[in-house]
Design a protein around this motif. Sequence first.
Motif, PDB file in Angstrom:
ATOM      1  N   VAL A  99       5.856   4.665  -5.768  1.00  0.00           N
ATOM      2  CA  VAL A  99       4.996   3.651  -6.756  1.00  0.00           C
ATOM      3  C   VAL A  99       4.031   4.441  -7.437  1.00  0.00           C
ATOM      4  O   VAL A  99       3.262   5.585  -6.847  1.00  0.00           O
ATOM      5  CB  VAL A  99       4.265   2.607  -5.532  1.00  0.00           C
ATOM      6  CG1 VAL A  99       5.287   1.777  -5.061  1.00  0.00           C
ATOM      7  CG2 VAL A  99       3.367   3.263  -4.852  1.00  0.00           C
ATOM      8  N   LYS A 100       3.502   3.898  -8.386  1.00  0.00           N
ATOM      9  CA  LYS A 100       2.337   4.550  -9.241  1.00  0.00           C
ATOM     10  C   LYS A 100       1.095   4.318  -8.745  1.00  0.00           C
ATOM     11  O   LYS A 100       0.908   3.113  -7.900  1.00  0.00           O
ATOM     12  CB  LYS A 100       2.470   4.105 -10.629  1.00  0.00           C
ATOM     13  CG  LYS A 100       3.665   4.220 -11.452  1.00  0.00           C
ATOM     14  CD  LYS A 100       3.558   3.833 -13.022  1.00  0.00           C
ATOM     15  CE  LYS A 100       3.541   2.150 -12.883  1.00  0.00           C
ATOM     16  NZ  LYS A 100       3.511   1.600 -14.417  1.00  0.00           N
ATOM     17  N   MET A 101       0.130   5.109  -8.937  1.00  0.00           N
ATOM     18  CA  MET A 101      -1.234   4.873  -8.443  1.00  0.00           C
ATOM     19  C   MET A 101      -2.192   5.068  -9.634  1.00  0.00           C
ATOM     20  O   MET A 101      -1.564   5.481 -10.662  1.00  0.00           O
ATOM     21  CB  MET A 101      -1.503   5.803  -7.312  1.00  0.00           C
ATOM     22  CG  MET A 101      -0.820   5.968  -6.071  1.00  0.00           C
ATOM     23  SD  MET A 101      -1.297   7.003  -5.144  1.00  0.00           S
ATOM     24  CE  MET A 101      -0.173   6.958  -3.764  1.00  0.00           C
ATOM     25  N   ASN A 142       4.792   8.989  -3.007  1.00  0.00           N
ATOM     26  CA  ASN A 142       5.282   7.707  -2.752  1.00  0.00           C
ATOM     27  C   ASN A 142       6.032   7.397  -3.977  1.00  0.00           C
ATOM     28  O   ASN A 142       5.959   7.853  -5.335  1.00  0.00           O
ATOM     29  CB  ASN A 142       3.928   6.497  -2.984  1.00  0.00           C
ATOM     30  CG  ASN A 142       3.382   7.036  -1.871  1.00  0.00           C
ATOM     31  OD1 ASN A 142       3.422   6.592  -0.648  1.00  0.00           O
ATOM     32  ND2 ASN A 142       2.013   7.840  -2.021  1.00  0.00           N
ATOM     33  N   VAL A 156      -3.266   1.332  -5.325  1.00  0.00           N
ATOM     34  CA  VAL A 156      -1.956   1.057  -5.572  1.00  0.00           C
ATOM     35  C   VAL A 156      -1.977  -0.666  -5.771  1.00  0.00           C
ATOM     36  O   VAL A 156      -2.465  -1.236  -4.909  1.00  0.00           O
ATOM     37  CB  VAL A 156      -1.262   1.450  -4.491  1.00  0.00           C
ATOM     38  CG1 VAL A 156       0.212   1.190  -4.823  1.00  0.00           C
ATOM     39  CG2 VAL A 156      -1.331   2.985  -4.513  1.00  0.00           C
ATOM     40  N   HIS A 157      -1.670  -1.137  -6.846  1.00  0.00           N
ATOM     41  CA  HIS A 157      -1.620  -2.549  -7.044  1.00  0.00           C
ATOM     42  C   HIS A 157      -2.824  -2.920  -6.708  1.00  0.00           C
ATOM     43  O   HIS A 157      -3.051  -4.070  -6.063  1.00  0.00           O
ATOM     44  CB  HIS A 157      -0.272  -3.313  -6.170  1.00  0.00           C
ATOM     45  CG  HIS A 157       0.858  -2.832  -6.384  1.00  0.00           C
ATOM     46  ND1 HIS A 157       1.708  -2.665  -7.819  1.00  0.00           N
ATOM     47  CD2 HIS A 157       1.902  -2.099  -5.935  1.00  0.00           C
ATOM     48  CE1 HIS A 157       2.588  -2.210  -7.831  1.00  0.00           C
ATOM     49  NE2 HIS A 157       2.828  -1.617  -6.445  1.00  0.00           N
ATOM     50  N   ARG A 206       0.904  -1.250  -0.137  1.00  0.00           N
ATOM     51  CA  ARG A 206       0.051   0.059  -0.104  1.00  0.00           C
ATOM     52  C   ARG A 206       0.910   1.134  -0.004  1.00  0.00           C
ATOM     53  O   ARG A 206       2.012   1.134   0.450  1.00  0.00           O
ATOM     54  CB  ARG A 206      -0.978   0.169   1.310  1.00  0.00           C
ATOM     55  CG  ARG A 206      -2.063  -1.044   1.256  1.00  0.00           C
ATOM     56  CD  ARG A 206      -2.760  -0.871   2.466  1.00  0.00           C
ATOM     57  NE  ARG A 206      -3.821  -1.906   2.476  1.00  0.00           N
ATOM     58  CZ  ARG A 206      -5.123  -1.497   2.356  1.00  0.00           C
ATOM     59  NH1 ARG A 206      -5.597  -0.302   2.630  1.00  0.00           N
ATOM     60  NH2 ARG A 206      -6.019  -2.606   2.289  1.00  0.00           N
ATOM     61  N   PRO A 207       0.179   2.416  -0.345  1.00  0.00           N
ATOM     62  CA  PRO A 207       1.176   3.552  -0.484  1.00  0.00           C
ATOM     63  C   PRO A 207       1.642   3.867   1.069  1.00  0.00           C
ATOM     64  O   PRO A 207       0.626   3.911   1.955  1.00  0.00           O
ATOM     65  CB  PRO A 207       0.375   4.739  -1.073  1.00  0.00           C
ATOM     66  CG  PRO A 207      -1.090   4.280  -1.059  1.00  0.00           C
ATOM     67  CD  PRO A 207      -1.071   2.476  -0.951  1.00  0.00           C
ATOM     68  N   ASN A 211       2.197  12.941  -5.525  1.00  0.00           N
ATOM     69  CA  ASN A 211       2.200  11.513  -5.267  1.00  0.00           C
ATOM     70  C   ASN A 211       3.462  11.629  -4.700  1.00  0.00           C
ATOM     71  O   ASN A 211       4.566  11.605  -5.210  1.00  0.00           O
ATOM     72  CB  ASN A 211       2.066  10.954  -6.459  1.00  0.00           C
ATOM     73  CG  ASN A 211       2.138   9.216  -5.847  1.00  0.00           C
ATOM     74  OD1 ASN A 211       2.141   8.841  -4.509  1.00  0.00           O
ATOM     75  ND2 ASN A 211       2.118   8.180  -6.756  1.00  0.00           N
TER      76      ASN A 211
END
Length: 147
Positions: free
Chosen positions: A55-57, A53, A130-131, A18-19, A51
């Motif tokens: 990671v992409k969202m 983080n 996210v994922h 998770r973010p 963002n």
Amino acid sequence: MKNAIIVATLLFLGACTRPEDAPQFIGIENIEVSKIMGTNAVLKAEAIFYNPNDVKMKLRKVNIDIELEGKKIGVINQEFTTKVPALSEFRVPLNASFDITEIGLLNGIISILGGKKVAVHYKGFVKVSVHGYPATVPIDFEEEVRM
């Protein structure tokens, strides 16, 4: 064999994180009245987020109430499938409709002619994933806007 499947599943789930931090709402820019039909007006604008983080969202939904001088004048309620890059600012086009009579005709004319600053309050939430894991980001932001 069973242990290998369990270990592989745990590694896969561990990689899907998770973010750590929710996207940050920065503000709204490029506000313009795009259409007036009777007593209803449609505003176009861009919401700006960051963002934080690595990671992409995916942006899924925006639901924000708009208040002008403490009076609710409209709602932004849109669904998206917009990709949000990691560690970057991103913009989301928004449309909001509201009843001009809620603002008050005289106040609206004075604001437009005089270039008066008014307090605009945005309150609601943004949903991202996210994922595949959903997250809801609360929005509670106020700014002064020159009409």
